[in-house]
Design an enzyme around this catalytic site. Structure first.
Site, PDB file in Angstrom:
ATOM      1  CB  THR A 243       1.239 -11.350  11.597  1.00 33.48           C
ATOM      2  OG1 THR A 243      -0.177 -11.624  11.596  1.00 33.48           O
ATOM      3  CG2 THR A 243       1.446  -9.999  10.930  1.00 33.48           C
TER       4      THR A 243
ATOM      5  CD  GLN B 105       7.012 -14.163   6.839  1.00 29.95           C
ATOM      6  OE1 GLN B 105       7.144 -12.945   6.877  1.00 29.95           O
ATOM      7  NE2 GLN B 105       5.874 -14.778   7.150  1.00 29.95           N
TER       8      GLN B 105
ATOM      9  NE  ARG C 177      -2.022  -2.268   3.238  1.00 30.01           N
ATOM     10  CZ  ARG C 177      -2.432  -2.731   4.420  1.00 30.01           C
ATOM     11  NH1 ARG C 177      -3.574  -2.311   4.931  1.00 30.01           N
ATOM     12  NH2 ARG C 177      -1.697  -3.585   5.109  1.00 30.01           N
TER      13      ARG C 177
ATOM     14  CE  LYS D  65      27.841  18.239   2.468  1.00 27.60           C
ATOM     15  NZ  LYS D  65      28.584  17.679   1.341  1.00 27.60           N
TER      16      LYS D  65
ATOM     17  CB  SER E 169      28.189  41.027  -0.139  1.00 28.45           C
ATOM     18  OG  SER E 169      27.809  41.607   1.077  1.00 28.45           O
TER      19      SER E 169
HETATM   20  C1  UD1 Z   1      -1.960  -6.096  11.530  1.00 25.78           C
HETATM   21  C2  UD1 Z   1      -2.927  -6.937  12.362  1.00 25.78           C
HETATM   22  C3  UD1 Z   1      -4.114  -6.069  12.768  1.00 25.78           C
HETATM   23  C4  UD1 Z   1      -3.624  -4.830  13.510  1.00 25.78           C
HETATM   24  C5  UD1 Z   1      -2.582  -4.055  12.683  1.00 25.78           C
HETATM   25  C6  UD1 Z   1      -1.952  -2.985  13.512  1.00 25.78           C
HETATM   26  C7  UD1 Z   1      -2.676  -9.189  11.453  1.00 25.78           C
HETATM   27  C8  UD1 Z   1      -3.275 -10.232  10.574  1.00 25.78           C
HETATM   28  N1  UD1 Z   1      -3.380  -8.053  11.565  1.00 25.78           N
HETATM   29  O1  UD1 Z   1      -2.645  -5.736  10.336  1.00 25.78           O
HETATM   30  O2  UD1 Z   1      -4.981  -6.810  13.613  1.00 25.78           O
HETATM   31  O3  UD1 Z   1      -4.719  -3.999  13.801  1.00 25.78           O
HETATM   32  O4  UD1 Z   1      -1.535  -4.954  12.247  1.00 25.78           O
HETATM   33  O5  UD1 Z   1      -1.091  -2.190  12.734  1.00 25.78           O
HETATM   34  O6  UD1 Z   1      -1.661  -9.428  12.066  1.00 25.78           O
HETATM   35  N2  UD1 Z   1       4.593  -9.027   8.326  1.00 25.78           N
HETATM   36  C9  UD1 Z   1       5.577  -9.998   8.224  1.00 25.78           C
HETATM   37  N3  UD1 Z   1       5.296 -11.148   7.547  1.00 25.78           N
HETATM   38  C10 UD1 Z   1       4.077 -11.378   6.983  1.00 25.78           C
HETATM   39  C11 UD1 Z   1       3.080 -10.397   7.101  1.00 25.78           C
HETATM   40  C12 UD1 Z   1       3.368  -9.231   7.781  1.00 25.78           C
HETATM   41  O7  UD1 Z   1       6.677  -9.826   8.734  1.00 25.78           O
HETATM   42  O8  UD1 Z   1       3.925 -12.456   6.401  1.00 25.78           O
HETATM   43  C13 UD1 Z   1       4.889  -7.785   9.059  1.00 25.78           C
HETATM   44  C14 UD1 Z   1       4.748  -6.532   8.207  1.00 25.78           C
HETATM   45  O9  UD1 Z   1       5.968  -6.222   7.587  1.00 25.78           O
HETATM   46  C15 UD1 Z   1       4.323  -5.490   9.234  1.00 25.78           C
HETATM   47  C16 UD1 Z   1       3.608  -6.278  10.307  1.00 25.78           C
HETATM   48  O10 UD1 Z   1       3.959  -7.638  10.107  1.00 25.78           O
HETATM   49  O11 UD1 Z   1       5.465  -4.853   9.800  1.00 25.78           O
HETATM   50  C17 UD1 Z   1       2.084  -6.137  10.198  1.00 25.78           C
HETATM   51  O12 UD1 Z   1       1.677  -6.607   8.932  1.00 25.78           O
HETATM   52  P1  UD1 Z   1       0.636  -5.808   8.031  1.00 25.78           P
HETATM   53  O13 UD1 Z   1       0.456  -6.542   6.775  1.00 25.78           O
HETATM   54  O14 UD1 Z   1       0.994  -4.396   7.979  1.00 25.78           O
HETATM   55  O15 UD1 Z   1      -0.670  -6.045   8.920  1.00 25.78           O
HETATM   56  P2  UD1 Z   1      -1.919  -5.102   9.041  1.00 25.78           P
HETATM   57  O16 UD1 Z   1      -2.824  -5.359   7.890  1.00 25.78           O
HETATM   58  O17 UD1 Z   1      -1.530  -3.731   9.307  1.00 25.78           O
HETATM   59 CA    CA Z   2       0.388  -2.622   9.261  1.00 27.40          CA
END
Ligand code: UD1
Ligand code: CA
Length: 427
Positions: free
Chosen positions: A80, A74, A16, A320, A374
Site C-alpha cells: 500500500t 501500479q 482471498r 426486465k 390467462s
Molecule cells: C490494509 C492495511 C491494514 C488495515 C486494512 C483495512 C496495509 C499494509 N494494511 O490491510 O492495516 O487494517 O487494510 O482494510 O496497508 N493495494 C494496492 N496495491 C498494493 C497493495 C494493495 O493498490 O500493492 C490496495 C488493494 O487493492 C486494497 C487496498 O490497497 O484495495 C488494501 O490492500 P489489502 O491487501 O486489502 O490490505 P489489507 O491486508 O486488507
Molecule cells: Ca483489504
C-alpha cells in the site's frame, strides 16, 4: 474546508476472493465495490480523485470510463505504501489535505469522511489522521498501538503483532487524511516488510509518530464503515449491511416494506411514497417505482424496470427493461421483458412476452386499456392496440399487431368472429 485530493487504492487482485476478477469490480448490492468509494469521494467534493490500478487495470478503467478519474498504474503490487508513492509526483505539492481510501472498503460514508477531514484540519500541523474502528473480531486488520495517554504510537499488521497486540480491538480502517508533504517525505523511509517484502502504508503512520509529528485518530462511530472486503464471506456481510442501509433510507422516505429481512433491494432504486413492498421481492439496481404501487410477494423487478404510480406487480412476475403505466397490473406468473405497457392495462395470469428469438431481443407494446387473457404469449416484436383483448391461451405471433378495440384468440391468435372452423367434426 480547504481543497481535498483523494487517492483510492485499487490495484490488488484480492487473492482471498478466489476469483479471476479484480476485487473492486465485485458487485455489492448490484454495483461494483469501487463505485461506492468513488461516490463517497464525490459526495465530499474531493478533487482530483486518483485511482491506483494494477490487477485487471483495463477492465477497471473500462467500468469507470465515464467517471473522470485520474488513473495511476501500479504494475507490480508491492504494498500500500508503494502504491501511494506512485502518486507522489502528482500530489506532493498540493496545498490541501490528501485522503487515502481503499477500493475494498465500500461502506465508508461521506459523513465520516467529512469528520475525518475536519479533525485533520483542526490543527495545521497534523501529519496524519487515521480512521479507526472498535470491533469484536479484529481478525486480519492492522492494530492501533496507543501509549498510556492514548496517543497513537504505531500501527502493527497481524503478521508482525505479538500475542498481546493481537488482543487489541481497535483496528486500522486503511482510510487516512494526510498532509501530503509529510506523507511523501516519510514514505521514502518505509522499509519492506520482513515477512513479504511489501511496503506498508501503516508504517508511514508509525514513522510519523516516531518522529514526534502530530498524529490524530478518529474512531468511527459505526465500525461497520471500516469493513474491508477480502473474502466472499466479507462481501456477503457487507452486502447485508449495505442492503439494510438502502431499505432504511427507503422506509424513511415513506415506502412500506412489510418485512425488510425478507426483501432484497439493490442500490440506486427509487420508490415513491406509500408504495408497499411485500416479502420475497427482489428489486435490482436502478429500478424506478412510482407512488402508491404494490409490489410482491415474490416479484423480481430487474434493471430497466419502471413502474408508474398505482401500478401493481404480484406473485412470480419478472420484469426486465419494462415500463408499466399508471394503474396497470401484472399480478401473477408473468415474464415481461422489453415491454412498454400503457395505463389501465390488465396483464392476465401467466402472460409471457417472448422477447428473444434466439438471436436478438425485441419489443412488445401494450397500449392503454388493453387486457390479456390467462396464458397469453406475445411474440415480439408485436403491439396490442388500445383497449384490445386477448383470449386465454392466445399466441399473438410476431408482427401481427392487434388493432385498437379488437379481441383476438387462439393459436395463432385471430380476431374473434373472423375465424371459420375449417373442419367441422361430424358426430
Ligand atoms: C490494509 C492495511 C491494514 C488495515 C486494512 C483495512 C496495509 C499494509 N494494511 O490491510 O492495516 O487494517 O487494510 O482494510 O496497508 N493495494 C494496492 N496495491 C498494493 C497493495 C494493495 O493498490 O500493492 C490496495 C488493494 O487493492 C486494497 C487496498 O490497497 O484495495 C488494501 O490492500 P489489502 O491487501 O486489502 O490490505 P489489507 O491486508 O486488507
Ligand atoms: Ca483489504
Amino acid at each position: 474546508m480547504s481543497k481535498t485530493a483523494c487517492v483510492i487504492l485499487a490495484a490488488g487482485k484480492g487473492v482471498r476472493m478466489g476469483s479471476e476478477k479484480s476485487k473492486v469490480l465485485h458487485p455489492l448490492c448490484g454495483k461494483p465495490l469501487l463505485s461506492y468509494v468513488i461516490a463517497c469521494a464525490r459526495e465530499t467534493n474531493m478533487n482530483p480523485i486518483h485511482t491506483i490500478i494494477g490487477h485487471g487495470a483495463e477492465k477497471v478503467k473500462a467500468a469507470f470510463s465515464g467517471e473522470n478519474l485520474k488513473w495511476v498504474l501500479q504494475e507490480k503490487q508491492m504494498g500500500t505504501a508503494h502504491a501511494i508513492s506512485l502518486a507522489a509526483p502528482l500530489l506532493r505539492d498540493s496545498s490541501g489535505t490528501l485522503v487515502v481510501l481503499c477500493g475494498d472498503a465500500p461502506l465508508i460514508t461521506a459523513e465520516t469522511l467529512n469528520k475525518l477531514v475536519s479533525l485533520h484540519e483542526m490543527n495545521k500541523d497534523t501529519a496524519v489522521t487515521v480512521l479507526s474502528g472498535i470491533v469484536n473480531s479484529p481478525n486480519q486488520y492492522g492494530r492501533l498501538i496507543r501509549n498510556a495517554t492514548g496517543q497513537l504510537m504505531a500501527i502493527i499488521e497481524t503478521s508482525n503483532a505479538t500475542e498481546e497486540q493481537l488482543r487489541i480491538n481497535e483496528i486500522n480502517s486503511g482510510i487516512y487524511a494526510f498532509n501530503p508533504q509529510k506523507l511523501f517525505d516519510a514514505i521514502k523511509e518505509v522499509k519492506p516488510n520482513s515477512k513479504n517484502g511489501e511496503y506498508y502504508l501503516p508504517d508511514v503512520v508509525s514513522l510519523l509518530a516516531k518522529k514526534g509529528e502530530r498524529v490524530e485518530v478518529l474512531v468511527a462511530q459505526d465500525a461497520t464503515e471500516c469493513l474491508g472486503i477480502n473474502s466472499r464471506e466479507e462481501l456477503a456481510k457487507a452486502n447485508r449491511i449495505m442492503e439494510e442501509r438502502i431499505q432504511k433510507k427507503l422506509i424513511n422516505q415513506g415506502v412500506l416494506i412489510i418485512d425488510p429481512s425478507k426483501t432484497y433491494i439493490e442500490a440506486d432504486v427509487n420508490i415513491g411514497t406509500d408504495t408497499v413492498i411485500f416479502p420475497f421481492t427482489v428489486i435490482r439496481s436502478g429500478v424506478k417505482i412510482g407512488a402508491n404501487c404494490e409490489v410482491g410477494p415474490f416479484s423480481h423487478l430487474r434493471t430497466g424496470t419502471v413502474l408508474k404510480d398505482h401500478a401493481e406487480v404480484g406473485n412470480f412476475t419478472e420484469t426486465k427493461k419494462t415500463k408499466i403505466g399508471e394503474h396497470s397490473k401484472a399480478k401473477h406468473l408473468s415474464y415481461l421483458g422489453d415491454t412498454i405497457i400503457g395505463n389501465n392495462v390488465n396483464i392476465g395470469a401467466g402472460t409471457i412476452t417472448a422477447n428473444y428469438d434466439g438471436k436478438s431481443k425485441h419489443q412488445t407494446v401494450i397500449e392503454d386499456g388493453a387486457s390479456t387473457g390467462s396464458g397469453t404469449v406475445l411474440v415480439a416484436p408485436v403491439k396490442l392496440g388500445k383497449d384490445s383483448v386477448t383470449g386465454a391461451g392466445a399466441v399473438v405471433t410476431k408482427g401481427n399487431d392487434v388493432p385498437q378495440g379488437v379481441t383476438v384468440a387462439g393459436v395463432p391468435a385471430k380476431p374473434l368472429g373472423s375465424k371459420k372452423p375449417k373442419h367441422k367434426r361430424k358426430k
